[in-house]
Design a protein around this motif. Structure first.
Motif, PDB file in Angstrom:
ATOM      1  N   ARG A  48       0.795  -1.283   0.106  1.00 36.38           N
ATOM      2  CA  ARG A  48      -0.091   0.328   0.457  1.00 36.38           C
ATOM      3  C   ARG A  48       1.174   1.397  -0.172  1.00 36.38           C
ATOM      4  O   ARG A  48       2.426   1.143   0.738  1.00 36.38           O
ATOM      5  CB  ARG A  48      -0.691  -0.185   1.310  1.00 36.38           C
ATOM      6  CG  ARG A  48      -1.826  -0.929   1.344  1.00 36.38           C
ATOM      7  CD  ARG A  48      -3.216  -1.010   2.326  1.00 36.38           C
ATOM      8  NE  ARG A  48      -2.179  -0.786   3.833  1.00 36.38           N
ATOM      9  CZ  ARG A  48      -2.314  -1.827   4.330  1.00 36.38           C
ATOM     10  NH1 ARG A  48      -2.070  -2.900   3.878  1.00 36.38           N
ATOM     11  NH2 ARG A  48      -1.391  -1.608   5.188  1.00 36.38           N
ATOM     12  N   ASN A  49       0.314   2.363  -1.353  1.00 32.17           N
ATOM     13  CA  ASN A  49       1.389   3.193  -1.189  1.00 32.17           C
ATOM     14  C   ASN A  49       3.111   3.073  -1.236  1.00 32.17           C
ATOM     15  O   ASN A  49       3.546   3.649  -0.685  1.00 32.17           O
ATOM     16  CB  ASN A  49       0.884   4.624   0.697  1.00 32.17           C
ATOM     17  CG  ASN A  49       1.617   6.010   0.013  1.00 32.17           C
ATOM     18  OD1 ASN A  49       1.748   6.040  -0.494  1.00 32.17           O
ATOM     19  ND2 ASN A  49       2.445   6.159   1.460  1.00 32.17           N
ATOM     20  N   ARG A  53       4.137  -3.934   3.351  1.00 32.49           N
ATOM     21  CA  ARG A  53       3.514  -4.262   4.952  1.00 32.49           C
ATOM     22  C   ARG A  53       3.854  -6.011   5.230  1.00 32.49           C
ATOM     23  O   ARG A  53       2.676  -6.677   4.653  1.00 32.49           O
ATOM     24  CB  ARG A  53       2.403  -3.660   4.635  1.00 32.49           C
ATOM     25  CG  ARG A  53       1.692  -2.077   3.807  1.00 32.49           C
ATOM     26  CD  ARG A  53       2.850  -1.235   4.579  1.00 32.49           C
ATOM     27  NE  ARG A  53       2.118   0.084   3.710  1.00 32.49           N
ATOM     28  CZ  ARG A  53       2.130   1.590   4.060  1.00 32.49           C
ATOM     29  NH1 ARG A  53       2.041   1.646   5.737  1.00 32.49           N
ATOM     30  NH2 ARG A  53       1.823   2.566   3.315  1.00 32.49           N
ATOM     31  N   THR A  69       2.893  10.018  13.562  1.00 30.84           N
ATOM     32  CA  THR A  69       1.439  10.478  12.822  1.00 30.84           C
ATOM     33  C   THR A  69       1.440  11.919  13.389  1.00 30.84           C
ATOM     34  O   THR A  69       0.785  12.236  12.140  1.00 30.84           O
ATOM     35  CB  THR A  69       0.319   9.422  12.210  1.00 30.84           C
ATOM     36  OG1 THR A  69       0.410   8.959  13.454  1.00 30.84           O
ATOM     37  CG2 THR A  69       1.564   7.811  11.469  1.00 30.84           C
ATOM     38  N   GLY A 143       3.547   3.835  11.695  1.00 32.22           N
ATOM     39  CA  GLY A 143       2.719   4.215  10.520  1.00 32.22           C
ATOM     40  C   GLY A 143       4.116   5.161   9.869  1.00 32.22           C
ATOM     41  O   GLY A 143       4.269   6.387   9.059  1.00 32.22           O
ATOM     42  N   ASP A 146       5.267   5.897   6.277  1.00 39.30           N
ATOM     43  CA  ASP A 146       4.124   6.333   5.294  1.00 39.30           C
ATOM     44  C   ASP A 146       4.633   8.278   5.681  1.00 39.30           C
ATOM     45  O   ASP A 146       4.781   8.647   4.103  1.00 39.30           O
ATOM     46  CB  ASP A 146       2.879   6.759   5.365  1.00 39.30           C
ATOM     47  CG  ASP A 146       2.068   4.804   5.141  1.00 39.30           C
ATOM     48  OD1 ASP A 146       2.097   4.953   3.736  1.00 39.30           O
ATOM     49  OD2 ASP A 146       1.835   4.383   5.656  1.00 39.30           O
ATOM     50  N   ARG A 149       7.800   8.077   3.445  1.00 34.38           N
ATOM     51  CA  ARG A 149       7.869   8.537   2.023  1.00 34.38           C
ATOM     52  C   ARG A 149       7.727   9.785   1.286  1.00 34.38           C
ATOM     53  O   ARG A 149       7.970   9.791   0.483  1.00 34.38           O
ATOM     54  CB  ARG A 149       6.524   6.936   1.592  1.00 34.38           C
ATOM     55  CG  ARG A 149       6.379   7.365  -0.346  1.00 34.38           C
ATOM     56  CD  ARG A 149       5.916   6.331  -0.116  1.00 34.38           C
ATOM     57  NE  ARG A 149       5.071   6.075  -1.785  1.00 34.38           N
ATOM     58  CZ  ARG A 149       5.363   6.088  -2.842  1.00 34.38           C
ATOM     59  NH1 ARG A 149       6.600   5.649  -2.715  1.00 34.38           N
ATOM     60  NH2 ARG A 149       4.911   6.403  -4.124  1.00 34.38           N
ATOM     61  N   LYS A 150       6.477  10.134   2.133  1.00 34.76           N
ATOM     62  CA  LYS A 150       5.726  12.176   1.511  1.00 34.76           C
ATOM     63  C   LYS A 150       7.323  12.894   1.914  1.00 34.76           C
ATOM     64  O   LYS A 150       7.692  13.425   0.751  1.00 34.76           O
ATOM     65  CB  LYS A 150       5.196  12.033   2.842  1.00 34.76           C
ATOM     66  CG  LYS A 150       4.727  13.737   2.559  1.00 34.76           C
ATOM     67  CD  LYS A 150       3.324  13.766   3.932  1.00 34.76           C
ATOM     68  CE  LYS A 150       2.496  14.718   3.309  1.00 34.76           C
ATOM     69  NZ  LYS A 150       3.826  16.134   3.808  1.00 34.76           N
ATOM     70  N   GLN A 167       7.352  -2.417   6.314  1.00 31.60           N
ATOM     71  CA  GLN A 167       6.821  -1.907   7.013  1.00 31.60           C
ATOM     72  C   GLN A 167       7.231  -3.211   7.373  1.00 31.60           C
ATOM     73  O   GLN A 167       5.880  -3.932   7.016  1.00 31.60           O
ATOM     74  CB  GLN A 167       5.547  -0.824   7.121  1.00 31.60           C
ATOM     75  CG  GLN A 167       4.962  -0.623   9.263  1.00 31.60           C
ATOM     76  CD  GLN A 167       3.800  -0.332   8.443  1.00 31.60           C
ATOM     77  OE1 GLN A 167       2.916   0.017   7.247  1.00 31.60           O
ATOM     78  NE2 GLN A 167       2.824  -0.392   9.891  1.00 31.60           N
TER      79      GLN A 167
END
Length: 357
Positions: A48-49, A53, A69, A143, A146, A149-150, A167
């Motif tokens: 995912r993304n 995972r 997060t 998390g 993510d 990655r951003k 992950q």
């Protein structure tokens, strides 16, 4: 992940290779969503993304998820520790302290590196910028992957194909034994609840001749006597006594925080991270009293204080270690020590065969 990355991972339960199914890729050829199916067992994991995972939740230390997060949210606060002009560097310069003058990290150059507990990826980026490994596989339980990655896509898109973000838990990493030329973990493994086992897992992932570089919280040493000529020990027992009192007080505070509900702990941390409390801590002489009550991170950025105070006081596990305690685990893993960080406890070693037999 890209199709080329498929050869780097395997089923964490069986070690079997994966087959990719139900793939959706972007215009650059990166696999954004899909399923990893191990053959012949049929174990199934999801992408995912763009991130494979191997865990569904943060497991043994969920405070990390909140840290990345809910507090960071893509600000990249921990990237401040890479800037020598920022006060954060003097507080948390783990990378340079464990570099051993560049001699340690240069073993990653041109090779395959593993960053265990990458968080939002500041050390992965630093390693790529300064030592140019061919690829870095960056693993984290939370998390934070993510958020990493951003940040990577927004600030460091040139490294997109050189980083595989995964992950996974350190205790069930999806890699075959002896895969990596270099593996490092800075300030993470003592948060796992089983530091020795985590170090064994990291060591297992490295090839014979490969390098391992880990840093965990250090236990406080007590020098009973240091009268020999030429010894430069910064803390005798007499000078150690007041520090020991503060150390016990800090440990007491941590235990109190662990008994609070998460919401109450966050409220307290926010207060002690406030600009008002920071101003009190900066008052000449009297400020030491406020810092004794609660030792906030002395950085002008409130968000940086908040995320690091939260990390320091709200982790379920934050074990401290000496080199002597960790040596048997390193020996068991065939890791020969090549360097010890001047800031406890950091160890750089090389994997060799049958050294301790």
């Amino acid at each position: 992940m890209y199709l080329d990355d498929l050869s780097l991972i395997c089923c964490p339960l069986t070690g079997e290779p994966f087959e990719l199914v139900n793939v959706v890729s972007d215009e650059d050829g990166e696999v954004m969503t899909g399923e990893l199916v191990s053959r012949p067992s049929g174990n199934r994991y999801f992408i995912r993304n763009g991130i494979p995972r191997f865990v569904e939740q943060s497991g043994y230390n969920r405070s990390w998820d909140y840290k990345w997060t809910a507090i960071d949210q893509g600000k990249g606060l921990n990237y401040k520790i890479l800037d020598k002009a920022d006060p954060a560097y003097r507080i948390h310069d783990l990378f340079d302290r464990n570099s051993h003058g560049g001699k340690a990290f240069r073993h990653a150059s041109g090779g395959l590196a593993l960053d265990v507990g990458c968080g939002i990826g500041q050390y992965t980026i630093k390693l790529l910028q300064e030592f140019m490994p061919t690829k870095v596989v960056s693993v984290d339980l939370t998390g934070g992957v993510d958020i990493f990655r951003k940040i990577m896509l927004e600030r460091f898109p040139q490294f997109r194909r050189q980083i595989l973000i995964v992950q996974a838990s350190v205790f069930e990493m999806p890699f075959r034994a002896e895969t990596f030329d270099y593996a490092f973990s800075l300030g993470v493994l003592m948060h796992t609840g089983d530091t020795r086992r985590a170090i064994r897992q990291v060591s297992q992932s490295v090839k014979v001749g490969g390098q391992v570089n880990v840093w965990v919280y250090g236990a406080v040493p007590v020098h009973i006597d240091n009268e020999e000529i030429g010894r430069d020990v910064s803390m005798t027992l007499i000078r150690f006594v007041p520090y020991w009192f503060l150390y016990i007080w800090a440990m007491t505070q941590i235990r109190i925080f662990r008994k609070l509900s998460h919401g109450n702990a966050v409220s307290v941390i926010k207060f002690f991270s406030s600009n008002a409390w920071y101003a009190l801590c900066r008052i000449p002489i009297a400020g030491y009293l406020f810092r004794a009550i609660f030792g906030t991170v002395m950085h002008p950025d409130r968000d940086y204080r908040y995320i690091n105070n939260y990390d320091g006081w709200c982790n379920r596990w934050a074990e401290t270690w000496t080199e002597c305690e960790l040596f048997p685990t390193l020996a068991e893993s065939n890791i020969v020590i090549r360097g010890i960080c001047d800031w406890q406890t950091g160890i750089w070693g090389e994997k060799r065969q049958d050294v301790y037999s």
